[in-house]
Design a protein around this motif. Sequence first.
Motif, PDB file in Angstrom:
ATOM      1  N   PRO A   1       0.488  -1.189  -0.016  1.00 51.51           N
ATOM      2  CA  PRO A   1       0.054  -0.036  -0.001  1.00 51.51           C
ATOM      3  C   PRO A   1       0.744   0.823   0.095  1.00 51.51           C
TER       4      PRO A   1
ATOM      5  N   ASN B   1      -4.575   4.013   5.779  1.00 51.95           N
ATOM      6  CA  ASN B   1      -4.165   4.638   4.990  1.00 51.95           C
ATOM      7  C   ASN B   1      -4.442   4.178   3.384  1.00 51.95           C
ATOM      8  N   GLU B   2      -4.999   3.045   3.570  1.00 53.01           N
ATOM      9  CA  GLU B   2      -5.684   1.957   2.554  1.00 53.01           C
ATOM     10  C   GLU B   2      -6.636   2.599   2.474  1.00 53.01           C
TER      11      GLU B   2
ATOM     12  N   ALA C   1      -8.946  -3.013   6.599  1.00 56.57           N
ATOM     13  CA  ALA C   1      -7.639  -2.310   6.195  1.00 56.57           C
ATOM     14  C   ALA C   1      -6.965  -1.392   6.991  1.00 56.57           C
ATOM     15  N   TRP C   2      -5.899  -0.926   6.261  1.00 55.33           N
ATOM     16  CA  TRP C   2      -5.001   0.025   6.902  1.00 55.33           C
ATOM     17  C   TRP C   2      -5.831   0.600   7.203  1.00 55.33           C
TER      18      TRP C   2
ATOM     19  N   THR D   1      -8.366  -4.895  -1.379  1.00 56.51           N
ATOM     20  CA  THR D   1      -8.870  -3.205  -1.311  1.00 56.51           C
ATOM     21  C   THR D   1      -9.426  -3.769  -2.704  1.00 56.51           C
TER      22      THR D   1
ATOM     23  N   ARG E   1      -3.708  -5.273  -1.129  1.00 52.62           N
ATOM     24  CA  ARG E   1      -4.114  -4.054  -2.207  1.00 52.62           C
ATOM     25  C   ARG E   1      -4.966  -5.532  -2.877  1.00 52.62           C
TER      26      ARG E   1
END
Lengths: 329, 324
Positions: free
Chosen positions: A32, A213-214, A210-211, A196, A193
Amino acid sequence: MIRRILPLVAGLLWASSAFAADYTLLNVSYDPTRELYADFNKAFVAAYQKETSKSIEIKQSHGGSGSQARAVIDGLQADIVTLALAYDIDAIAAKGLVAPDWQKRLSLNASPYTSTIVFLVRKGNPKAIKDWDDLIKPGVQVITPNPKTSGGARWNYLAAWGFAEKKFGSADRAKKFVADLFKNVPVLDTGARGSTVTFVERGVGDVLLAWENEAFLAQREFGKDKFEIVAPPLSILAEPPVALVDKVADKKGTRAVAEAYLKYWYTKEGQEIAARNSYRPRDSEIAKEYEKSFAKVELFTIDDVFGGWTKAQKDHFGEGGIFDQIYKN
Amino acid sequence: MSMQTNFVTPVAQLKAYASTAGVAIAIPSHGEPGERSRAVASPRDLRTEPGPIRFVVIALAVSFLTVFVVLPLVVVFASAFSKGISAYFAALAEPEALSAIKLTLLVAAISVGLNLVFGVIAAWAIAKFDFRGKTFLITLIDLPFSVSPVISGLVFVLLFGAQGYWGSWLQAHNIHILFAVPGIALATIFVTFPFVARSLIPLMQEQGTQEEEAAISLGASGLQTFFRVTLPNIKWGLLYGVLLCNARAMGEFGAVSVVSGHIRGETNTMPLLVEILYNEYQFVASFAIASLLAMLALITLVVKAVLERRLDEGQIPRNDPGDH
């Protein structure tokens, strides 16, 4: 015909190699961080040129954290590794490529930016997901990558475990909670990813772990009218670490530049770039400035709850570890 | 110089090899079945089924083709041009895209070039001579077809990786094979190795050794015989093999992914870049690169059809102006 094509091809190839920087660094990173490092590299190259009038070219490689570590061990010439979790850099250090005390060489556990695990849900939050409890309800489909291959997935798993252990007070109950959670996971992608894309593009599942930031990136790319971010009241402090690969940097003679690169993370400019890309900055001033961008979440660390990465890795994700036991059933 | 007699080219055999080779390209049927089979039956006589059944069968075939071949192709181009022509070309002009295109061309040139030389030599040895271990050699040539591409890549990691057999020696001498062009080329050569040899062996076996024997008895040297007799005879078959080899070399994903290291602007080939861009939500750029690969496939298909017709005709046209 061939005679006409050959010079053309040769010309093209030559044209590409004509530009040569004073130094070339290779940063091997996890999935990510593509946008983060695109931003950071540009700023660092400019800053370094201004200060030393030396030009640098920084090359990037991205992939699942574990497989990137494997590639470095197999000889990928990384000057710098910036991975999802300390265990993956430990694995590189175990082969003698990175000094064993790498995490002490830079402050803050060598993690200049942090993140946490949040939930990304579809517009209007139709399944009313607010906290970790809601993930084990029947009929809720949870999307997370495979903890065996993905760093982000390991943080997801540990965050859920930490929540359950705190709420129910025992490791046995936590194990049952995480087992129930994974019963709601229809598909395990290999990387963050990939998950996502499964959630956002293919429309599978009700909630993506999720992260942070992601999740923000997905929201930026696809619009706030499609996805909402839900921050649970309690989550894990994810510390993605950075390290110099001693053996490669010394051979290439890039140690000084690579060190400058990593130190740039700890400057105001570096911290600002992290914050701008939805990573939580360490610097208190910048953190204050971006206070509104990040939800208030109570964060626990992996050292607090799991006794550090080596132990967590062995207990939970090793061969025959708790994840294996859970997922078999 | 028309030395050629009208040898019948075993196209069917060639096609059979192509299909066992896992070449997923439909072999176009030819309207004219060729001189040999014309005497057997005209195609009209074979249509014994009543009209409705014929219609259903044809409709099934057409819709199957539409869903599995035409639609995906349309989607690739539609997505590539979804934000207009300028966005399409801007995506192709990105440095990373250019570098991927260059790398792909370079690797294809290296692997096709080497496979051309070794493929011809191998096919020549197998088709024109008898020796011990011939069957074993044929099996070896086929090996890359039966090995999963991921394994093909991992083999080179085991050989050339820092922890591999020759890793420490290579590192000590500062030679980079893995995660650099040589590794990508090696993996590609490995997976494309069978194409040239496999297209030539049946053709050369069919042609036999009579012409070569005649040439040698007339005083030609070995090399003269090869360049003046053998090579002209296999010209079209050779081109056919090169074409398939090239298509696979440019499109290979699995083996290359393992040995690439994914260094942006350096070791990403076109298929790898397609995946990377897709994962970065850059759909137009991703499908723009994919459209280049699709175009390559279409060109391959057309050239392949032309070559097959030449092979079908059974002899090389005289006074061929094409000088390759």
